[in-house]
Write a protein that holds these residues in place. Structure first.
Motif, PDB file in Angstrom:
ATOM      1  N   GLN A 123       0.826  -1.065  -0.089  1.00 53.51           N
ATOM      2  CA  GLN A 123      -0.058   0.118   0.007  1.00 53.51           C
ATOM      3  C   GLN A 123       0.722   1.300  -0.037  1.00 53.51           C
ATOM      4  O   GLN A 123       0.389   2.389  -0.753  1.00 53.51           O
ATOM      5  CB  GLN A 123      -1.070  -0.127   1.164  1.00 53.51           C
ATOM      6  CG  GLN A 123      -2.066  -1.208   1.136  1.00 53.51           C
ATOM      7  CD  GLN A 123      -3.105  -0.869  -0.012  1.00 53.51           C
ATOM      8  OE1 GLN A 123      -3.097   0.394  -0.481  1.00 53.51           O
ATOM      9  NE2 GLN A 123      -3.561  -1.992  -0.411  1.00 53.51           N
ATOM     10  N   LYS A 126       2.188   1.791  -3.526  1.00 52.87           N
ATOM     11  CA  LYS A 126       1.078   2.540  -4.339  1.00 52.87           C
ATOM     12  C   LYS A 126       0.704   3.565  -3.927  1.00 52.87           C
ATOM     13  O   LYS A 126       0.413   4.593  -4.796  1.00 52.87           O
ATOM     14  CB  LYS A 126      -0.041   1.411  -4.149  1.00 52.87           C
ATOM     15  CG  LYS A 126       0.166   0.121  -5.080  1.00 52.87           C
ATOM     16  CD  LYS A 126      -1.383  -0.518  -5.144  1.00 52.87           C
ATOM     17  CE  LYS A 126      -1.331  -1.702  -6.192  1.00 52.87           C
ATOM     18  NZ  LYS A 126      -2.689  -2.184  -6.433  1.00 52.87           N
ATOM     19  N   SER A 127       1.058   4.280  -2.540  1.00 52.97           N
ATOM     20  CA  SER A 127       0.566   5.544  -2.422  1.00 52.97           C
ATOM     21  C   SER A 127       1.487   6.613  -2.961  1.00 52.97           C
ATOM     22  O   SER A 127       1.128   7.700  -3.071  1.00 52.97           O
ATOM     23  CB  SER A 127       0.536   5.537  -0.761  1.00 52.97           C
ATOM     24  OG  SER A 127       1.780   5.541  -0.317  1.00 52.97           O
ATOM     25  N   ARG A 128       2.705   6.067  -3.340  1.00 51.76           N
ATOM     26  CA  ARG A 128       3.627   6.845  -3.983  1.00 51.76           C
ATOM     27  C   ARG A 128       3.561   7.016  -5.305  1.00 51.76           C
ATOM     28  O   ARG A 128       4.379   7.374  -5.985  1.00 51.76           O
ATOM     29  CB  ARG A 128       5.010   6.397  -3.439  1.00 51.76           C
ATOM     30  CG  ARG A 128       5.518   6.248  -2.165  1.00 51.76           C
ATOM     31  CD  ARG A 128       6.772   5.548  -1.653  1.00 51.76           C
ATOM     32  NE  ARG A 128       7.960   6.332  -2.351  1.00 51.76           N
ATOM     33  CZ  ARG A 128       8.582   6.137  -3.384  1.00 51.76           C
ATOM     34  NH1 ARG A 128       8.368   4.859  -3.844  1.00 51.76           N
ATOM     35  NH2 ARG A 128       9.612   6.629  -3.563  1.00 51.76           N
TER      36      ARG A 128
END
Length: 427
Positions: A123, A126-128
């Motif tokens: 996660q 993906k948040s980056r």
């Protein structure tokens, strides 16, 4: 550093590279960041004891041989945790092929906590801004970065791998700048990334680069001494473009040992009857050769002499198979006595074929030799023992073709196959 790269390239253009045949399984010493389960449960599917290898075969379609190899590197006693890891990877759209690659390269991921460790890391990436295709590709290349304990380390290594993967897709070589934001802080990580950039520009394959990135070997984290050691390795003719570990092994040895220690080791071998040229020729084949302390070398020669080898025969054995120096005295004695006393081959046969000392007693020596014993007891080989080379220095298929399947008698073939696969001693 740029002059060193240019020096290396020019050197390789003038050299006709030869590939060195050896394997080093202790060059990259990696520690698993995960611990394994310790409880004992049974797999309820068929009432049999649960095994890692059976799980890998049933759940991932691995071959038995590959599954057994992986099971020696990771331990778990039920399928609950590994199933949760596989489910998580599939939710994040890793393909079966990518999952198989991840498990093969980094089996410890199967004992990671899917919910508390792996999911947050996926996660976070993906948040980056990592897309699904990028995430699955990068982590399939270097799954061990999932063992990173800090987000900063995870993101730094992830970005570096991504940069290399994307740059290498171009038909034209694309340089990576050491002035990248990845190197914004002075640290071992900074040195490691800088050094790996240098090795990449010298042509080192991705697989070795990524192994070094996630390893704890000291030399790749060095700075000035790394450059000095690298120059020596290049000048000695080691090839960074091959997929073998000879280049990495030589770099590791020259980084770890001082010039004084290297000189002392060479002198030890000279006193035993090796020429200086012999020492460096062996080093090119087996770099860890210089890593043995004087006591280890002395103990090794004492073992061989006690078994009846002459000093010259010991030297010849080491020249032909330097890996024998790494064998314990117990193993050398056990294997030599089996070959010489029980089977009847002369010591000269072992000297001529010293690689047999690296063979497994249980998996190769005993089964094959039991077949030979059976054939001789039946008078099918005559009175003369076949050469040690024809019996032990060949593949299983060649051995079976030569000594088992050549006979037309089905009962005899079945008996010999039973001996070969069962490992029981023929009487």
């Amino acid at each position: 550093m740029s002059s060193l790269i240019l020096h290396g390239r020019r050197f390789f253009e003038l050299q006709k590279w030869r590939h060195f045949r050896f394997a080093v399984n202790i060059v990259l010493q990696n520690e698993s960041p995960f611990s394994s389960a310790s409880s004992t449960l049974q797999d309820g599917r068929k009432g049999h004891n649960f095994t890692v290898s059976s799980y890998l075969v049933d759940s991932l379609g691995f071959t038995t041989k590959l599954a057994e190899s992986i099971s020696s590197k990771v331990s778990f006693n039920d399928k609950v945790n590994p199933d949760s890891v596989l489910s998580l990877l599939r939710v994040h759209r890793f393909t079966d092929s990518q999952i198989s690659t991840i498990i093969t390269d980094y089996p410890q991921v199967l004992v990671a906590d899917a919910e508390r460790s792996l999911a947050p890391k996926l996660q976070f990436l993906k948040s980056r801004g990592a897309s699904t295709s990028e995430l699955t590709e990068v982590l399939s290349k270097v799954p061990k970065i999932l063992g990173s304990k800090k987000d900063k380390t995870l993101s730094r290594y992830y970005d570096f791998v991504k940069d290399i993967v994307q740059a290498d897709k171009s038909s034209k070589f694309k340089k990576l700048s050491p002035s990248s934001s990845l190197l914004s802080q002075g640290s071992k990580q900074e040195n490691k990334i800088r050094n790996i950039i240098v090795l990449r520009e010298l042509g080192m394959p991705q697989k070795l680069l990524f192994s070094l990135l996630t390893s704890h070997v000291q030399f790749v984290c060095g700075k000035d001494k790394f450059e000095e050691s690298l120059k020596k390795v290049l000048e000695m003719g080691f090839d960074p473009t091959t997929t073998t570990l000879s280049f990495v092994g030589a770099l590791r040895m020259l980084y770890a040992l001082s010039d004084k220690t290297i000189k002392a080791r060479v002198e030890v071998y000279e006193r035993l009857g090796f020429s200086v040229e012999d020492v460096w020729a062996i080093f090119k084949e087996w770099p860890i050769f210089l890593g043995y302390a004087e006591k280890n070398i002395a103990d090794s020669i004492e073992t061989f002499l006690e078994l009846g080898f002459s000093r010259d025969e010991f030297v010849m054995t080491v020249k032909r198979h330097p890996q024998c120096l790494g064998l314990s005295a117990e193993l050398v004695k056990k294997k030599t006595e089996f070959l010489v006393k029980e089977m009847g081959w002369p010591i000269k046969a072992v000297v001529s074929n010293p690689s047999v000392l690296g063979n497994s007693m249980e998996k190769r020596m005993v089964p094959r030799c039991n077949v030979i014993k059976a054939l001789m007891s039946k008078g099918l080989l005559g009175s003369e023992l076949p050469s040690i080379h024809s019996v032990l220095v060949c593949t299983d298929q060649d051995f079976l073709k030569r000594y088992v399947r050549k006979y037309d008698d089905e009962l005899l073939v079945a008996e010999l196959m039973g001996i070969f696969t069962g490992g029981r001693v023929s009487t």
